[in-house]
Design a protein around this motif. Sequence first.
Motif, PDB file in Angstrom:
ATOM      1  N   GLU A 134       0.835  -1.207   0.000  1.00 13.74           N
ATOM      2  CA  GLU A 134       0.000   0.000   0.000  1.00 13.74           C
ATOM      3  C   GLU A 134       0.870   1.259   0.000  1.00 13.74           C
ATOM      4  O   GLU A 134       0.547   2.249  -0.646  1.00 13.74           O
ATOM      5  CB  GLU A 134      -0.943  -0.020   1.210  1.00 13.74           C
ATOM      6  CG  GLU A 134      -2.056  -1.042   1.024  1.00 13.74           C
ATOM      7  CD  GLU A 134      -2.980  -1.158   2.232  1.00 13.74           C
ATOM      8  OE1 GLU A 134      -4.037  -1.793   2.092  1.00 13.74           O
ATOM      9  OE2 GLU A 134      -2.637  -0.621   3.311  1.00 13.74           O
ATOM     10  N   ARG A 138       0.859   4.144  -2.765  1.00 15.78           N
ATOM     11  CA  ARG A 138       0.728   5.557  -2.427  1.00 15.78           C
ATOM     12  C   ARG A 138       1.809   6.359  -3.149  1.00 15.78           C
ATOM     13  O   ARG A 138       1.560   7.450  -3.641  1.00 15.78           O
ATOM     14  CB  ARG A 138       0.831   5.735  -0.900  1.00 15.78           C
ATOM     15  CG  ARG A 138      -0.358   6.479  -0.323  1.00 15.78           C
ATOM     16  CD  ARG A 138      -0.374   6.434   1.201  1.00 15.78           C
ATOM     17  NE  ARG A 138      -1.294   5.412   1.672  1.00 15.78           N
ATOM     18  CZ  ARG A 138      -0.964   4.426   2.496  1.00 15.78           C
ATOM     19  NH1 ARG A 138       0.261   4.306   2.954  1.00 15.78           N
ATOM     20  NH2 ARG A 138      -1.879   3.557   2.869  1.00 15.78           N
ATOM     21  N   LYS A 141       0.789   7.025  -6.486  1.00 13.48           N
ATOM     22  CA  LYS A 141      -0.539   7.685  -6.464  1.00 13.48           C
ATOM     23  C   LYS A 141      -1.628   6.816  -7.068  1.00 13.48           C
ATOM     24  O   LYS A 141      -2.416   7.252  -7.917  1.00 13.48           O
ATOM     25  CB  LYS A 141      -0.462   9.031  -7.202  1.00 13.48           C
ATOM     26  CG  LYS A 141       0.555   9.959  -6.569  1.00 13.48           C
ATOM     27  CD  LYS A 141       0.697  11.256  -7.334  1.00 13.48           C
ATOM     28  CE  LYS A 141       1.776  12.110  -6.718  1.00 13.48           C
ATOM     29  NZ  LYS A 141       3.127  11.463  -6.784  1.00 13.48           N
ATOM     30  N   LEU A 142      -1.667   5.562  -6.629  1.00 16.03           N
ATOM     31  CA  LEU A 142      -2.659   4.632  -7.168  1.00 16.03           C
ATOM     32  C   LEU A 142      -3.384   3.910  -6.043  1.00 16.03           C
ATOM     33  O   LEU A 142      -4.005   2.877  -6.258  1.00 16.03           O
ATOM     34  CB  LEU A 142      -1.940   3.616  -8.077  1.00 16.03           C
ATOM     35  CG  LEU A 142      -2.708   3.152  -9.302  1.00 16.03           C
ATOM     36  CD1 LEU A 142      -3.052   4.330 -10.190  1.00 16.03           C
ATOM     37  CD2 LEU A 142      -1.892   2.136 -10.080  1.00 16.03           C
ATOM     38  N   ILE A 143      -3.302   4.471  -4.839  1.00 18.95           N
ATOM     39  CA  ILE A 143      -3.845   3.766  -3.688  1.00 18.95           C
ATOM     40  C   ILE A 143      -5.361   3.567  -3.809  1.00 18.95           C
ATOM     41  O   ILE A 143      -5.908   2.586  -3.319  1.00 18.95           O
ATOM     42  CB  ILE A 143      -3.469   4.503  -2.368  1.00 18.95           C
ATOM     43  CG1 ILE A 143      -3.796   3.645  -1.156  1.00 18.95           C
ATOM     44  CG2 ILE A 143      -4.141   5.860  -2.275  1.00 18.95           C
ATOM     45  CD1 ILE A 143      -2.881   2.470  -0.968  1.00 18.95           C
ATOM     46  N   ASP A 144      -6.025   4.484  -4.537  1.00 20.32           N
ATOM     47  CA  ASP A 144      -7.492   4.354  -4.658  1.00 20.32           C
ATOM     48  C   ASP A 144      -7.896   3.255  -5.640  1.00 20.32           C
ATOM     49  O   ASP A 144      -9.062   2.917  -5.750  1.00 20.32           O
ATOM     50  CB  ASP A 144      -8.105   5.694  -5.079  1.00 20.32           C
ATOM     51  CG  ASP A 144      -7.431   6.262  -6.320  1.00 20.32           C
ATOM     52  OD1 ASP A 144      -6.207   6.071  -6.467  1.00 20.32           O
ATOM     53  OD2 ASP A 144      -8.129   6.880  -7.146  1.00 20.32           O
ATOM     54  N   LYS A 145      -6.935   2.685  -6.375  1.00 21.29           N
ATOM     55  CA  LYS A 145      -7.281   1.654  -7.364  1.00 21.29           C
ATOM     56  C   LYS A 145      -6.818   0.264  -6.927  1.00 21.29           C
ATOM     57  O   LYS A 145      -6.759  -0.644  -7.743  1.00 21.29           O
ATOM     58  CB  LYS A 145      -6.607   1.978  -8.715  1.00 21.29           C
ATOM     59  CG  LYS A 145      -6.995   3.313  -9.292  1.00 21.29           C
ATOM     60  CD  LYS A 145      -8.316   3.224  -9.997  1.00 21.29           C
ATOM     61  CE  LYS A 145      -8.667   4.550 -10.644  1.00 21.29           C
ATOM     62  NZ  LYS A 145     -10.088   4.645 -10.967  1.00 21.29           N
ATOM     63  N   SER A 147      -7.970  -2.266  -5.508  1.00 15.07           N
ATOM     64  CA  SER A 147      -8.736  -3.506  -5.699  1.00 15.07           C
ATOM     65  C   SER A 147      -9.300  -3.620  -7.118  1.00 15.07           C
ATOM     66  O   SER A 147     -10.145  -4.467  -7.382  1.00 15.07           O
ATOM     67  CB  SER A 147      -9.846  -3.599  -4.662  1.00 15.07           C
ATOM     68  OG  SER A 147     -10.564  -2.396  -4.630  1.00 15.07           O
ATOM     69  N   GLU A 148      -8.819  -2.775  -8.024  1.00 13.81           N
ATOM     70  CA  GLU A 148      -9.247  -2.890  -9.423  1.00 13.81           C
ATOM     71  C   GLU A 148      -8.418  -3.961 -10.147  1.00 13.81           C
ATOM     72  O   GLU A 148      -7.288  -4.231  -9.769  1.00 13.81           O
ATOM     73  CB  GLU A 148      -9.020  -1.562 -10.167  1.00 13.81           C
ATOM     74  CG  GLU A 148      -9.986  -0.460  -9.822  1.00 13.81           C
ATOM     75  CD  GLU A 148     -11.379  -0.641 -10.421  1.00 13.81           C
ATOM     76  OE1 GLU A 148     -11.635  -1.720 -10.999  1.00 13.81           O
ATOM     77  OE2 GLU A 148     -12.194   0.277 -10.296  1.00 13.81           O
ATOM     78  N   GLN A 157      -2.059   4.287 -15.668  1.00 13.36           N
ATOM     79  CA  GLN A 157      -2.301   3.689 -14.349  1.00 13.36           C
ATOM     80  C   GLN A 157      -1.690   2.300 -14.264  1.00 13.36           C
ATOM     81  O   GLN A 157      -1.109   1.929 -13.251  1.00 13.36           O
ATOM     82  CB  GLN A 157      -3.808   3.626 -14.082  1.00 13.36           C
ATOM     83  CG  GLN A 157      -4.431   4.996 -13.849  1.00 13.36           C
ATOM     84  CD  GLN A 157      -5.947   4.943 -13.823  1.00 13.36           C
ATOM     85  OE1 GLN A 157      -6.557   4.082 -14.462  1.00 13.36           O
ATOM     86  NE2 GLN A 157      -6.556   5.866 -13.101  1.00 13.36           N
TER      87      GLN A 157
END
Lengths: 257, 233
Positions: A134, A138, A141-145, A147-148, A157
């Motif tokens: 994680e 971070r 800058k891909l922490i929001d993805k 679980s994609e 990305q």
Amino acid sequence: MGEIPRIRIADVHKSFGPLEVLRGVSFDVHRGSVVSVIGASGSGKSTLLRCVNYLEPPSSGEVYIEGEPLGSRIDGRGQRKPRSLAEINAMRRELGVVFQQFNLWPHMTVLGNVIEAPIRVRKLPRKEAIAYGEECLRRVKLIDKLSEYPARLSGGQQQRAAIARALAMRPKAMLFDEATSSLDPELTDEVLGVMRELAADGTTMIVVTHEMNFAHEISDRVIFLHQGVIEEEGSPAEIFGAPKSERLRQFLSKYRK
Amino acid sequence: MSEALKQSLDISMFWEYRAVFLEGLTFNCLVFLCSAVVALSVGLGAALLRINRLWPMRWIGTLHVEVFRNAPDYIMLVWVHFVLPLLIGILIRRRVEFHPFLSAVLALGLVYSGYFAETFRAGIQAIPQGNLDAGRAFGMSERLILWRIALPQVVRRMLPEALNLFVSMFKATTIVSLIAVPDLMYNVSMVIQQEMRPLPLYSGAALTYFLIILLLSSGVRLFSERWRRKILA
């Protein structure tokens, strides 16, 4: 000499049948430095990078990671012996690779991709691998993805996820093989931005690239490869500001237009 | 409607014997499950031989695929049940006999391993080389790459074709009645000998197979499609 270089590439040759792609390439990469490799298509840049971590074993020559030969070892009697595949595996995990085609594993989520090798190869406890994974996400800058699945991400990305995957192994050096060449122009910046930050953080890097401005900006040293040999090398100011050889001048002029 | 046709479509007699038939159907399912295990594992082995670096290995793999894929299951069944024990008997100088259930599982498993080998091989070869390179670059062993990277993708890719193979395989389990495995068809034949009314009983059996295969395969397809789609761009 003093310090042992992080990576030493010593007289690496590589042939495919009668075709000699690399004809004796040598250079050192010191800790925390960024070396860019530039050159026309077919000059052997990508092959060189694949030789560095033995995805293509060199035909002759050797690669050293902190003084330790990657493809061979010195046995008790002082004789040089080729390493087994398992030993090469153990050595090459010290190098994080980012491929032109990303090569994310499509059946795993972004986080799954990032923690796979740390868990299976480094034998890190799952919890630890997730925590560090994680952190790496971070950084790109891909922490929001996390679980994609890769198929749902843009090229930029995906490439940032691939960078996080390489970082998660805490490599001694990162190898970038034309990391932005298969991206749309508007997506290259986000990837170059991440690479720029890594360089600023003191990551040891070998960067094969077509982005001359980028190479100029982040490199400590630039190597111009032509037909499998180093035609010219020097600081970015020397290479881009005062190229000595005619070939390098010709090569650079194509990018200035 | 003619009286004969009416009679042959009247499956109430089939329903009367449902307990016996259900027992037979359990055997179909058992034969199916066991031979599926044989077909999948032997098939994977043969596929790995087919793509081996060494040509003798590739040759053995190809031989396996061609022998079993080109043999009718009927003949393979008879051969495994009657000829193979004789051959083994000669080799170890003892009388050998196969239990019909074992012969059935072996024969169907081997025949379908030929098909599955090709499905596996195509699936493995469809994985982009870079995907495997990424595994190698991070120090994964060839075994780890096979189990963690290649096979999970192969399984998803080959699923639609594998489903077809499983359907054929389930239908093929009906021939095991030939060597007296008491499956549904075997029990139907037994009841026919008693009742002398083959048509409604066969209709009932046909309907049973039809419904089971339809329900199972659409169920699997429904469940697997979403899972499969997630990885495909």
